[in-house]
Each structure stands twice: as structure tokens, then as C-alpha cells.
Motif scaffolding. Structure first.
Motif, short mmCIF file in Angstrom:
data_model
loop_
_atom_site.label_atom_id
_atom_site.label_comp_id
_atom_site.label_asym_id
_atom_site.label_seq_id
_atom_site.Cartn_x
_atom_site.Cartn_y
_atom_site.Cartn_z
N MET A 151 35.27 -13.98 -6.86
CA MET A 151 35.79 -14.54 -5.66
C MET A 151 35.91 -13.42 -4.67
O MET A 151 36.74 -12.55 -4.79
CB MET A 151 37.12 -15.19 -6.06
CG MET A 151 38.10 -15.51 -5.06
SD MET A 151 39.47 -16.29 -5.92
CE MET A 151 39.86 -17.57 -4.89
N ARG A 152 35.04 -13.38 -3.68
CA ARG A 152 35.04 -12.30 -2.70
C ARG A 152 34.91 -12.86 -1.28
O ARG A 152 34.32 -13.89 -1.06
CB ARG A 152 33.86 -11.35 -2.93
CG ARG A 152 33.97 -10.58 -4.21
CD ARG A 152 32.89 -9.51 -4.25
NE ARG A 152 32.91 -8.85 -5.52
CZ ARG A 152 33.63 -7.77 -5.78
NH1 ARG A 152 34.39 -7.25 -4.88
NH2 ARG A 152 33.58 -7.22 -6.98
N SER A 153 35.46 -12.13 -0.34
CA SER A 153 35.25 -12.43 1.06
C SER A 153 35.15 -11.10 1.79
O SER A 153 35.51 -10.06 1.26
CB SER A 153 36.40 -13.27 1.64
OG SER A 153 37.57 -12.48 1.74
N GLN A 154 34.66 -11.12 3.01
CA GLN A 154 34.67 -9.92 3.82
C GLN A 154 36.12 -9.61 4.12
O GLN A 154 36.91 -10.49 4.41
CB GLN A 154 33.88 -10.13 5.12
CG GLN A 154 32.42 -10.40 4.90
CD GLN A 154 31.72 -9.25 4.22
OE1 GLN A 154 32.14 -8.11 4.31
NE2 GLN A 154 30.63 -9.53 3.53
N PRO A 178 39.88 -15.27 0.09
CA PRO A 178 38.97 -14.89 -1.00
C PRO A 178 38.42 -16.14 -1.69
O PRO A 178 39.06 -17.17 -1.71
CB PRO A 178 39.87 -14.09 -1.94
CG PRO A 178 41.04 -13.69 -1.12
CD PRO A 178 41.21 -14.74 -0.08
N ARG A 179 37.25 -16.02 -2.25
CA ARG A 179 36.63 -17.14 -2.97
C ARG A 179 36.56 -16.77 -4.44
O ARG A 179 36.21 -15.66 -4.79
CB ARG A 179 35.24 -17.40 -2.42
CG ARG A 179 35.28 -17.78 -0.93
CD ARG A 179 33.93 -18.19 -0.48
NE ARG A 179 33.43 -19.19 -1.39
CZ ARG A 179 33.03 -20.39 -1.04
NH1 ARG A 179 33.04 -20.74 0.19
NH2 ARG A 179 32.57 -21.24 -1.93
N ALA A 206 40.15 -13.34 -8.09
CA ALA A 206 39.88 -13.45 -6.66
C ALA A 206 39.88 -12.06 -6.05
O ALA A 206 40.77 -11.26 -6.32
CB ALA A 206 40.94 -14.31 -5.98
N TYR A 207 38.88 -11.80 -5.21
CA TYR A 207 38.80 -10.53 -4.49
C TYR A 207 38.76 -10.81 -2.99
O TYR A 207 38.17 -11.79 -2.55
CB TYR A 207 37.51 -9.78 -4.85
CG TYR A 207 37.49 -9.24 -6.24
CD1 TYR A 207 36.95 -9.99 -7.28
CD2 TYR A 207 37.99 -7.98 -6.53
CE1 TYR A 207 36.92 -9.50 -8.57
CE2 TYR A 207 37.96 -7.48 -7.81
CZ TYR A 207 37.43 -8.23 -8.83
OH TYR A 207 37.41 -7.75 -10.10
N ASP A 208 39.37 -9.93 -2.24
CA ASP A 208 39.23 -9.92 -0.79
C ASP A 208 38.50 -8.63 -0.49
O ASP A 208 39.08 -7.54 -0.56
CB ASP A 208 40.61 -9.95 -0.12
CG ASP A 208 40.52 -10.14 1.38
OD1 ASP A 208 39.40 -10.19 1.91
OD2 ASP A 208 41.59 -10.26 2.01
N GLN A 252 43.47 -22.62 -5.34
CA GLN A 252 42.04 -22.36 -5.47
C GLN A 252 41.71 -21.75 -6.83
O GLN A 252 40.75 -22.16 -7.49
CB GLN A 252 41.61 -21.43 -4.33
CG GLN A 252 40.13 -21.31 -4.14
CD GLN A 252 39.79 -20.41 -2.96
OE1 GLN A 252 40.65 -19.83 -2.31
NE2 GLN A 252 38.50 -20.29 -2.70
N LEU A 253 42.51 -20.78 -7.27
CA LEU A 253 42.31 -20.18 -8.59
C LEU A 253 42.48 -21.22 -9.69
O LEU A 253 41.67 -21.30 -10.61
CB LEU A 253 43.29 -19.03 -8.80
CG LEU A 253 43.01 -17.74 -8.06
CD1 LEU A 253 44.25 -16.85 -8.04
CD2 LEU A 253 41.83 -17.02 -8.68
#
Length: 145
Positions: A1-4, A10-11, A31-33, A86-87
Motif C-alpha cells: 500500500m503506497r502513495s506519493q 496510502p493504498r 500500508a505505506y505513504d 481500508q486495511l
């Protein structure tokens, strides 16, 4: 889970690790940001025939296959963003088991209310050990939204 970084929530990205053949499959969503971890959730299918929560329901459902949600955590910076939902959805939303179970420390009513908003219901209380907290036993049908 990443987003810019800073662009959007985060996705989730699902990470799975298969344990030895005689063990359950542990599933984890992280999840990552950008490159920064924002939260995670993990759990595993319950061992068939060992659904410890049955003692709280009479009669127990016909199909007792259960996914046990072990832990869900969102770091403070991302709380209140919907990331926990979301998680949770990413981890249990496509499971083949008809039920999900988890334990919540009864001294955390806001956490219990959050899970209730996701369709879980308290079916009892459990204190696994004399020196452990009292937990609310929460059960949810996974076909529920």
C-alpha cells in the motif's frame, strides 16, 4: 500500500508469507505513504475444529470456518483518515471463511465501537489468563459489509 508522500491516503499492498505445510497461513497487509510505513493488519485462518469462540453461541453456526484477526495498527499521523477501515477491508474482505473473530480489550470502548461499525458484534468476554485483561469476543459474518 503506497502513495506519493503527502498526495493521498496510502493504498494497501498485501504481503503473504506461507509457513511450513503443517501451520496456518499468516496474512499481513502493510500500508505505506511513500516509503514510510503507515499501518498494518494481520491474521490467519483458524484451525478447523478449534474455533474457541463457539462456547459463546448456542447453537454455533453450521459453517464455523473462521478468519482470526490478530492485530490492526495505524500510526498516529494517519489515524482518522480511514486507513484502518481500508486495511481491514484489504485483509478480510475477500476471505473464503464465512466468519471473522477478534478480541478487544474491554478498557478500549472506542476500539470496540469501531469494530462494531464494521459489522462485528460482541458475543461474550474472555480472560485467557488470570493476569491478562478481559477481552470482548467480537464475531462478524464476512458476507456483511
Amino acid at each position: 500500500m503506497r502513495s506519493q508522500a503527502g498526495s493521498q491516503r496510502p493504498r494497501p499492498r498485501l504481503h503473504q508469507r506461507e509457513p511450513p505445510r503443517d501451520r496456518r497461513l499468516l496474512l499481513c497487509v502493510i500500508a505505506y505513504d511513500g516509503e514510510e510505513p503507515a499501518g498494518y493488519a494481520y491474521g490467519a485462518p483458524a484451525v478447523d475444529g478449534r474455533e474457541w469462540w463457539r462456547e459463546y453461541l448456542s447453537p454455533a453456526p453450521a459453517d464455523t470456518a473462521t478468519f482470526s484477526l490478530s492485530e490492526l495498527m495505524v500510526r498516529p499521523k494517519w489515524r482518522g483518515t480511514g486507513l484502518s477501515a481500508q486495511l481491514h477491508t484489504e485483509l478480510v474482505g475477500h476471505r473464503p471463511e464465512p466468519l471473522a473473530v477478534l478480541l478487544i480489550d474491554t478498557t478500549h470502548p472506542r476500539v470496540q465501537a469501531l469494530y462494531e461499525s464494521w459489522g462485528y458484534r460482541k458475543i461474550g468476554e474472555r480472560q485467557p489468563f488470570a493476569d491478562s485483561p478481559v477481552y470482548a469476543v467480537m464475531l462478524r459474518g464476512l458476507s456483511e459489509t
